[in-house]
Design a protein around this motif. Structure first.
Motif, short mmCIF file in Angstrom:
data_model
loop_
_atom_site.label_atom_id
_atom_site.label_comp_id
_atom_site.label_asym_id
_atom_site.label_seq_id
_atom_site.Cartn_x
_atom_site.Cartn_y
_atom_site.Cartn_z
N GLU A 171 -7.96 10.79 2.26
CA GLU A 171 -7.87 11.02 3.74
C GLU A 171 -7.00 9.84 4.56
OE1 GLU A 171 -9.02 13.30 5.74
OE2 GLU A 171 -9.53 14.51 3.92
N LEU A 172 -6.36 9.06 3.69
CA LEU A 172 -5.64 7.84 4.28
C LEU A 172 -4.78 8.50 5.55
CD1 LEU A 172 -4.59 5.51 1.46
CD2 LEU A 172 -6.28 4.97 3.41
N PRO A 173 -4.65 8.02 6.58
CA PRO A 173 -3.79 8.62 7.47
C PRO A 173 -2.33 8.12 7.47
CG PRO A 173 -4.93 6.74 8.50
CD PRO A 173 -5.59 6.74 7.23
N GLU A 174 -1.80 7.08 6.74
CA GLU A 174 -0.71 6.41 6.51
C GLU A 174 -0.34 6.19 4.94
OE1 GLU A 174 -2.94 4.50 7.82
OE2 GLU A 174 -3.02 3.12 6.01
N ILE A 175 1.01 6.24 4.80
CA ILE A 175 1.25 5.95 3.08
C ILE A 175 1.12 4.37 3.00
CG2 ILE A 175 2.84 5.86 1.46
CD1 ILE A 175 4.11 8.39 3.08
N PRO A 176 0.40 3.66 2.36
CA PRO A 176 0.11 2.41 1.95
C PRO A 176 1.52 1.81 1.39
CG PRO A 176 -1.10 3.41 0.40
CD PRO A 176 -0.74 4.60 1.11
N LYS A 177 2.02 0.66 1.73
CA LYS A 177 3.10 0.16 1.39
C LYS A 177 2.52 -0.31 -0.22
CE LYS A 177 4.96 -1.72 5.62
NZ LYS A 177 5.43 -2.81 6.23
N SER A 178 1.41 -0.74 -0.54
CA SER A 178 0.93 -1.29 -1.74
C SER A 178 -0.43 -0.59 -2.22
CB SER A 178 1.31 -2.58 -2.05
OG SER A 178 0.39 -3.32 -0.96
N LEU A 179 -0.72 -0.26 -3.42
CA LEU A 179 -2.05 0.04 -3.70
C LEU A 179 -2.47 -0.53 -5.04
CD1 LEU A 179 -4.27 2.20 -3.12
CD2 LEU A 179 -2.86 3.90 -4.58
N ILE A 180 -3.56 -1.05 -5.17
CA ILE A 180 -4.24 -1.42 -6.38
C ILE A 180 -5.29 -0.45 -6.83
CG2 ILE A 180 -5.53 -3.28 -7.52
CD1 ILE A 180 -4.71 -5.10 -5.06
N VAL A 181 -5.20 0.00 -8.20
CA VAL A 181 -5.96 0.94 -8.72
C VAL A 181 -6.69 0.37 -10.07
CG1 VAL A 181 -6.18 3.30 -9.74
CG2 VAL A 181 -4.35 2.80 -7.95
N ILE A 182 -8.20 0.20 -9.79
CA ILE A 182 -8.95 0.05 -10.84
C ILE A 182 -9.22 1.37 -11.67
CG2 ILE A 182 -10.96 -0.97 -11.72
CD1 ILE A 182 -10.74 -3.02 -9.32
N GLY A 183 -9.08 1.67 -12.78
CA GLY A 183 -9.03 2.78 -13.55
C GLY A 183 -7.68 3.70 -13.46
N GLY A 184 -7.44 3.82 -14.78
CA GLY A 184 -6.05 4.39 -15.01
C GLY A 184 -6.45 5.65 -15.79
#
Length: 471
Positions: A171-184
């Motif tokens: 539901e993010l309203p914008e595209i983030p410039k950077s994203l950290i993901v825990i869990g691949g």
């Protein structure tokens, strides 16, 4: 609706309207039962509203954007290609709306009573359903519990602000410039690749030794390669420790080989699995339904719980948490209630990951077949040898078929590449119907199609491929 505390009578109550619950309700109604379905949220459940469908809509949009950007390799040049993410989200919501409306229409068309609210067991044969306006009681002959699951929340990373579950990420309203993901795993991999195609810089922190643990490494290597091409930083055998967020970003501390590191991003997405919805006010403990120490409901081969007229299906029972597994179990449970001899048989459930490239698997892998004592014969055919794959500019990937060397019986298959999610169905059909390598090889496949890849892999296993050289 109900005066006083009298109970209405119904044949079957279904709790939960996801891909397990609504399928169970429809099938039960088809078999002549009066059915009530209860859900506190949207028809179609998590899958249609906050999971499978919205994520695939966004992934499809990201693929389209990437395809347009790379069209120059096919002689098509475009300038100033831009993403209006608000319209991408609007497209996603349109897809979801059509499907949830369709589910509601199917339930009504099958004369299933629908109640938007929560359910609570009063005893083994009665349930109260309630919302802000009413709270009727129903006396039932049978009940099917299909309450699904929710994202696991880790104590060091509570959801809120810039720490997201998959639900908020969609539901993010914008595209983030950077994203950290825990869990691949599959959720983290799918969503991170989607954002990366839109230009997000992604960092994945995974505890296992590879992304997509559970899939064969020769499949996941192609996904990892593609991730790195898009600038991913991937840390495996890593342990996330803590997160600190501001109103602009979030910083995660983690360890790799005992060394502490940290990374900062616009958002942190936590995708470490899902928890069964068997707690809360449902009241399973009150009626004594047996559960495992993980909160899963114990069931037999027809979905029957420790209380014989109460059934459970989907993410709340042992096994893979897959929408198509829930729908399959739903039909079995509804048919068992009707007295049919239906039983579950899990030998042929496909697992699919909508990464880039897609990964899919069904039946035994080569290693699993050998562990089961089979003398194994394997056929593997690369996408690069397929005319349709080349014309789609998608030459990466392969189809692998695993068979019994003595009988030729198909035991399993693994596919990585474009449309792997669709191609795996032919292998699943072969396993389900006890077909052999010859049965697949002798089936005339249309040309030029990706479906020929499965035929070619069977021919490789048989030792007489036309479009590959046997060494």
């Amino acid at each position: 609706m109900v005066v006083g505390d009298a109970s209405l009578e119904i044949d079957t109550v279904v709790i939960g309207a996801g891909p397990g619950g609504y399928v169970a309700a429809i099938r039960a109604a088809q078999l002549g039962q009066s059915v009530l379905i209860v859900d506190k949220s949207e028809w179609g459940g998590v899958c249609l509203n906050r999971g499978c469908i919205p994520s695939k809509a966004l992934i499809s949009a990201a693929h389209q954007y990437e395809t347009v950007q790379n069209a120059s390799s096919m002689g098509i040049t475009m300038e100033n290609v831009k993403v209006d993410y608000s319209k991408v989200q609007e497209f996603k919501r349109g897809v979801v709306s059509k499907l949830t409306g369709g589910v509601a229409g199917l339930l009504k068309g099958n004369k299933v009573q629908m109640f938007k609210g929560e359910a609570m067991f009063i005893n083994e044969t009665e349930v109260r359903v309630f919302n802000d306006q009413e709270a009727p009681r129903y006396k039932f002959k049978n009940c099917i519990i299909a309450t699904g699951s929710r994202p696991i929340e880790l104590k060091p990373f509570p959801y809120g602000g810039r720490i997201l579950s998959s639900t908020e990420a969609l539901e993010l309203p914008e595209i983030p410039k950077s994203l950290i993901v825990i869990g691949g795993g599959y959720i983290g991999a799918e969503l991170s690749q989607m954002f990366a195609k839109f230009g997000t810089k992604v960092t994945i922190i995974e505890g296992a030794d590879m992304v997509l643990p559970g899939f064969d490494k020769d499949l996941t290597q192609l996904v990892s390669k593609n991730m790195k091409k898009h600038g991913f930083e991937i840390f495996t055998k890593a342990q996330a420790q803590s997160a600190t967020q501001t109103d602009k970003d979030v910083t995660v501390k983690f360890t790799v080989d005992g060394k502490e590191q940290e990374v900062t991003g616009d958002y942190l997405l936590v995708t470490v699995g899902r928890r069964p919805n068997t707690d809360g006010e449902l009241g399973l403990d009150m009626i004594g339904v047996k559960m495992t120490d993980r909160g899963l409901i114990e069931v037999d081969h027809q979905g029957r719980t420790s209380i014989p007229h109460i059934y459970a299906i989907g993410d709340i029972v042992p096994g893979l948490a897959l929408a198509h597994k829930a729908s399959y179990e739903a039909k079995v449970a509804a048919e068992a209630i009707a007295g049919l001899p239906s039983v579950v048989d899990y030998k042929c459930i496909p697992a699919v990951c909508f990464t880039d490239p897609e990964c899919s698997s069904v039946g035994y892998s080569e290693a699993e077949a050998k562990e089961k004592g089979y003398n194994v014969k394997v056929g593997k055919f690369a996408y690069v040898g397929n005319g349709r794959a080349l014309s789609l500019n998608a030459p990466e990937g392969f189809v692998k078929i695993v068979a019994d060397a003595e009988t030729g019986l198909v035991l399993g298959g693994q596919i990585v590449g474009i449309e792997a999610s669709n191609l795996i169905s032919e292998v699943a059909l072969a396993i389900e119907n006890a077909l052999t390598l010859e049965d697949i090889a002798l089936t005339i496949h249309a040309h030029p199609t990706l479906g020929e890849l499965v035929m070619e892999a069977a021919e490789v296993a048989l030792g007489h491929p036309i479009h590959a050289i046997v060494r």
